[in-house]
Design an enzyme around this catalytic site. Structure first.
Site, PDB file in Angstrom:
ATOM      1  N   ASP A  17      64.932  29.770 -97.118  1.00 16.48           N
ATOM      2  CA  ASP A  17      66.286  29.725 -96.744  1.00 16.48           C
ATOM      3  C   ASP A  17      66.856  28.126 -96.548  1.00 16.48           C
ATOM      4  O   ASP A  17      66.027  27.360 -96.131  1.00 16.48           O
ATOM      5  CB  ASP A  17      66.570  30.460 -95.614  1.00 16.48           C
ATOM      6  CG  ASP A  17      67.979  30.550 -94.769  1.00 16.48           C
ATOM      7  OD1 ASP A  17      68.884  31.101 -95.369  1.00 16.48           O
ATOM      8  OD2 ASP A  17      68.432  29.753 -93.797  1.00 16.48           O
ATOM      9  N   GLU A  38      66.329  28.775-101.721  1.00 12.26           N
ATOM     10  CA  GLU A  38      67.838  29.130-101.623  1.00 12.26           C
ATOM     11  C   GLU A  38      68.639  27.627-101.882  1.00 12.26           C
ATOM     12  O   GLU A  38      68.662  26.960-100.975  1.00 12.26           O
ATOM     13  CB  GLU A  38      68.224  29.763-100.493  1.00 12.26           C
ATOM     14  CG  GLU A  38      69.902  30.193-100.727  1.00 12.26           C
ATOM     15  CD  GLU A  38      70.589  29.919 -99.440  1.00 12.26           C
ATOM     16  OE1 GLU A  38      71.769  30.240 -99.463  1.00 12.26           O
ATOM     17  OE2 GLU A  38      70.168  29.139 -98.610  1.00 12.26           O
TER      18      GLU A  38
HETATM   19  C1  QV4 Z   1      80.299  28.285 -85.713  1.00 11.68           C
HETATM   20  C2  QV4 Z   1      81.109  27.173 -86.010  1.00 11.68           C
HETATM   21  C3  QV4 Z   1      80.390  25.857 -86.229  1.00 11.68           C
HETATM   22  C4  QV4 Z   1      80.139  25.242 -84.851  1.00 11.68           C
HETATM   23  C5  QV4 Z   1      79.341  26.375 -84.313  1.00 11.68           C
HETATM   24  C6  QV4 Z   1      79.078  26.079 -82.819  1.00 11.68           C
HETATM   25  O1  QV4 Z   1      81.504  27.584 -87.596  1.00 11.68           O
HETATM   26  O2  QV4 Z   1      81.392  24.878 -86.957  1.00 11.68           O
HETATM   27  O3  QV4 Z   1      79.403  24.048 -84.849  1.00 11.68           O
HETATM   28  O4  QV4 Z   1      79.850  27.889 -84.380  1.00 11.68           O
HETATM   29  O5  QV4 Z   1      77.636  26.880 -82.201  1.00 11.68           O
HETATM   30  C7  QV4 Z   1      76.986  31.631 -87.862  1.00 11.68           C
HETATM   31  C8  QV4 Z   1      78.476  31.936 -87.862  1.00 11.68           C
HETATM   32  C9  QV4 Z   1      79.324  30.498 -87.650  1.00 11.68           C
HETATM   33  C10 QV4 Z   1      78.664  29.677 -86.588  1.00 11.68           C
HETATM   34  C11 QV4 Z   1      76.994  29.609 -86.685  1.00 11.68           C
HETATM   35  C12 QV4 Z   1      76.514  29.099 -85.409  1.00 11.68           C
HETATM   36  O6  QV4 Z   1      79.096  32.550 -88.808  1.00 11.68           O
HETATM   37  O7  QV4 Z   1      80.437  30.415 -87.827  1.00 11.68           O
HETATM   38  O8  QV4 Z   1      78.878  28.271 -86.406  1.00 11.68           O
HETATM   39  O9  QV4 Z   1      76.536  31.111 -86.866  1.00 11.68           O
HETATM   40  O10 QV4 Z   1      76.298  29.749 -84.426  1.00 11.68           O
HETATM   41  C13 QV4 Z   1      74.212  33.055 -92.121  1.00 11.68           C
HETATM   42  C14 QV4 Z   1      75.593  33.114 -92.043  1.00 11.68           C
HETATM   43  C15 QV4 Z   1      76.282  32.075 -91.237  1.00 11.68           C
HETATM   44  C16 QV4 Z   1      75.870  32.143 -89.831  1.00 11.68           C
HETATM   45  C17 QV4 Z   1      74.376  31.797 -89.853  1.00 11.68           C
HETATM   46  C18 QV4 Z   1      73.700  31.519 -88.551  1.00 11.68           C
HETATM   47  O11 QV4 Z   1      76.189  33.071 -93.480  1.00 11.68           O
HETATM   48  O12 QV4 Z   1      77.811  32.467 -91.183  1.00 11.68           O
HETATM   49  O13 QV4 Z   1      76.529  31.556 -89.225  1.00 11.68           O
HETATM   50  O14 QV4 Z   1      73.568  32.664 -90.896  1.00 11.68           O
HETATM   51  O15 QV4 Z   1      73.882  32.882 -87.909  1.00 11.68           O
HETATM   52  C19 QV4 Z   1      75.668  27.073 -97.598  1.00 11.68           C
HETATM   53  C20 QV4 Z   1      74.373  26.737 -97.393  1.00 11.68           C
HETATM   54  C21 QV4 Z   1      73.382  28.115 -97.552  1.00 11.68           C
HETATM   55  C22 QV4 Z   1      73.748  29.201 -96.625  1.00 11.68           C
HETATM   56  C23 QV4 Z   1      75.088  29.350 -96.986  1.00 11.68           C
HETATM   57  C24 QV4 Z   1      75.820  30.783 -96.127  1.00 11.68           C
HETATM   58  O16 QV4 Z   1      73.906  25.803 -98.247  1.00 11.68           O
HETATM   59  O17 QV4 Z   1      71.986  27.525 -97.504  1.00 11.68           O
HETATM   60  O18 QV4 Z   1      75.920  28.367 -96.571  1.00 11.68           O
HETATM   61  N1  QV4 Z   1      72.865  30.499 -97.042  1.00 11.68           N
HETATM   62  C25 QV4 Z   1      71.530  30.637 -96.213  1.00 11.68           C
HETATM   63  C26 QV4 Z   1      71.544  32.123 -95.812  1.00 11.68           C
HETATM   64  C27 QV4 Z   1      72.682  32.521 -94.808  1.00 11.68           C
HETATM   65  C28 QV4 Z   1      72.602  31.783 -93.550  1.00 11.68           C
HETATM   66  C29 QV4 Z   1      72.062  30.523 -93.473  1.00 11.68           C
HETATM   67  C30 QV4 Z   1      71.621  29.947 -94.935  1.00 11.68           C
HETATM   68  C31 QV4 Z   1      71.656  29.783 -92.443  1.00 11.68           C
HETATM   69  O19 QV4 Z   1      71.520  32.764 -96.949  1.00 11.68           O
HETATM   70  O20 QV4 Z   1      72.944  34.037 -94.861  1.00 11.68           O
HETATM   71  O21 QV4 Z   1      73.826  31.828 -92.941  1.00 11.68           O
HETATM   72  O22 QV4 Z   1      70.428  30.262 -92.071  1.00 11.68           O
HETATM   73  O23 QV4 Z   1      76.030  27.292 -98.716  1.00 11.68           O
END
Ligand code: QV4
Ligand code: CA
Length: 512
Positions: free
Chosen positions: A212, A248
């Site tokens: 990831d 990824e």
């Molecule tokens: C929020 C604010 C931040 C703030 C934070 C404060 O947005 O600005 O600083 O609160 O704590 C969730 C929420 C998000 C929140 C975050 C932390 O949606 O709003 O931040 O949690 O609390 C998945 C989801 C994200 C989720 C994350 C963790 O998609 O929405 O965030 O899990 O739960 C990029 C990357 C790529 C990524 C992609 C989604 O390059 O690597 O974005 N894809 C992978 C996974 C994806 C996962 C992650 C990475 C993180 O496939 O499913 O994100 O592990 O393109």
């Protein structure tokens, strides 16, 4: 001697690109958010018998439990420790699943979250899937243990501590991705904790990992970790087998970080694939199926033997990650089946099939505000089991695309044509195309708004074949349309633009 060293080098360096699937099994399926007990049963009753090679499972380790919004799917992307209790089940259930799936030749690929822990705003307490105590504000995760010294904040130079500019490789690697506490992967101590976690999974019997957020880790740090992974468990795999690695990295072009920085370490997700295929099949921006003649590297994709390909994934099917509105999903079932059918027939890349749960979309200003909704669950948040209906579809909101006849049969098609060249391409200059795979299989698509009626060279031996899209061969009979291939290898295809599925596929194992 030189030769031997060279051979050894090639042997070692190519290893982590190999899927480790059993001979004749060419796809894996992402059973997104499924419980371990259900996956074990699915391996035995469906995936093994139908030739699927493996399962990508949701993150296996201890994760935060979120209540606002209520139990979103993405809580599992916020690790609390490397204990093996998650929303999908406990360690004993996980071990049981790996053993049962491995025993029927369906291997397990773990989604490894090693770039970060939970969000910095994750609070303090024991609201984790294993009930582990943590304090996100103090960056204290005693069950690993990690403390504030193990995180990157001092290195990150943006004002917010977040990634602000994706063109700056330092920010992307050293700052927080959406607020997630970013691990200092150059530290020997941190590397050790991650290596132990992954080697524990290898000893249990997994066959590889999705890495990831690989883009958010320096390739050198990743290499240091991957080089220390053990060979696979010899109860199921040949001695010396390296774990399959697919990273990824979202690279649609035009960012500071390229997939080329990662293709030396393992396979990499090719996100252009689903985004472009969506455009072609939706006929957006003047795209048409006839342009698929040179699909693959010809479209600017990475080398086929480095690519992990998919039509949609758990992020971009709901507007997270990248790809945008062109991405095909089960919500547009008719064109989705064509897209997956095309992917599975085409030799480019190693293919992953998505298997989803349904949720109610609610678009507000173009964004689905329900993109967070977690898997089908009971009132207490426990994920529901996957019930199987009499017609072999799934109930309770589980979509089970991998069980759709057309998709399942194309997964079999891919196995049957494995190793055969892309051949006998035909197109009408518009959206009717066909191609074969040597003398083993042939597929025809009609995505135009008029009838297709054409006689084509299939490359197949003469005989009567059962189209595995409109039906399938059951015993000696065919439940769908029949196609006869003449002694010169040609066959007449008639596909109405109004057919339920406007494509047809035949292969040598579906000969009557
Ligand atoms: C929020 C604010 C931040 C703030 C934070 C404060 O947005 O600005 O600083 O609160 O704590 C969730 C929420 C998000 C929140 C975050 C932390 O949606 O709003 O931040 O949690 O609390 C998945 C989801 C994200 C989720 C994350 C963790 O998609 O929405 O965030 O899990 O739960 C990029 C990357 C790529 C990524 C992609 C989604 O390059 O690597 O974005 N894809 C992978 C996974 C994806 C996962 C992650 C990475 C993180 O496939 O499913 O994100 O592990 O393109
Ligand atoms: Ca990072």
């Amino acid at each position: 001697m030189k030769c031997l060293i060279l051979l050894l080098f090639i042997g070692l360096s190519s290893a982590q690109f190999n899927s480790n699937t059993r001979a004749g099994r060419t796809t894996i399926v992402h059973l997104f958010e499924w419980r371990w007990d259900d996956i074990a049963a699915e391996c035995e009753r469906y995936l093994g018998p139908n030739g699927f090679g493996g399962v990508q499972v949701s993150p296996v380790n201890d994760h935060i439990v979120l209540q606002n919004p209520w139990r979103p799917w993405y809580e599992r992307y916020q690790p609390i420790s490397y204990k093996l209790c998650s929303r999908s089940g406990n360690e004993q259930q996980f071990r049981n699943m790996v053993t049962r799936c491995n025993n029927v030749g369906v291997y397990i690929y773990v989604d490894a979250i090693i770039n970060h822990m939970c969000g910095g705003g994750g609070g303090t307490g024991t609201h984790s899937s294993c009930g582990s105590y943590f304090n996100a504000n103090a960056k204290d995760f005693p069950s690993v243990p990690y403390s504030e010294w193990d995180f990157n904040d001092a290195k990150c130079r943006t004002g917010s501590g977040e990634i602000e500019n994706y063109n700056d490789a330092y920010q992307v690697r050293d700052c927080r991705l959406v607020g997630l506490l970013d691990l200092a992967l150059e530290k020997e101590y941190v590397r050790g904790r991650i290596v132990d976690f992954m080697n524990n999974l290898i000893s249990i019997g997994v066959a590889g990992f999705r890495i990831d957020a690989a883009k958010h880790m320096w390739p050198g740090d990743m290499k240091a970790i991957l080089d220390r992974l053990n060979n696979l468990n010899t109860s199921w795999f040949a001695g010396g087998t390296r774990p399959f690695i697919f990273q990824e990295v979202i690279d649609l072009g035009g960012e500071g970080i390229s997939v080329n920085e990662y293709t030396g370490l393992g396979r990499v997700t090719e996100f252009k694939y689903g985004a472009k295929l969506g455009h072609v099949i939706r006929k957006w921006d003047g795209e048409r199926l006839s342009y698929l003649r040179n699909w693959g590297e010809g479209w600017g994709f990475m080398a086929s033997n480095r690519a992990l390909v998919f039509v949609d994934n758990h992020d971009n099917q709901r507007g997270h990650g990248a790809g945008g509105a062109s991405i095909l999903t089960f919500f547009d079932a008719r064109i989705y089946k064509m897209g997956v059918g095309f992917m599975l027939a085409h030799p480019y890349g190693f293919a992953r099939i998505m298997s989803s749960y349904r949720w109610t979309r609610n678009f507000v200003n173009g964004k689905d505000v329900n993109d967070w909704i977690g898997p089908p669950a009971h009132a207490d948040g426990t994920t529901k089991n996957v019930p199987i209906n009499a017609d072999s579809t799934c109930g309770d909101g589980w979509v089970c695309e991998h069980r759709w006849r057309q998709i399942k049969n194309m997964a079999i098609f891919r196995n049957v044509v494995d190793g055969q060249a892309f051949s006998n391409w035909w197109d009408n200059g518009s959206n009717q195309v066909a191609f074969g795979r040597g003398n083993r299989g042939f597929i025809v698509f009609n995505n135009d708004d008029w009838q297709l009626d054409v006689t084509l060279s299939t490359g197949l031996p003469a005989g009567t074949y059962c189209d595995v899209i409109s039906g399938q061969k059951e015993g000696s009979r065919c439940t769908g349309r029949q196609i006869s291939v003449a002694s010169n290898g040609t066959a007449r295809f008639q596909i109405s633009n109004n057919d339920e599925d406007p494509f047809a596929a035949i292969h040598v194992d579906a000969r009557l």
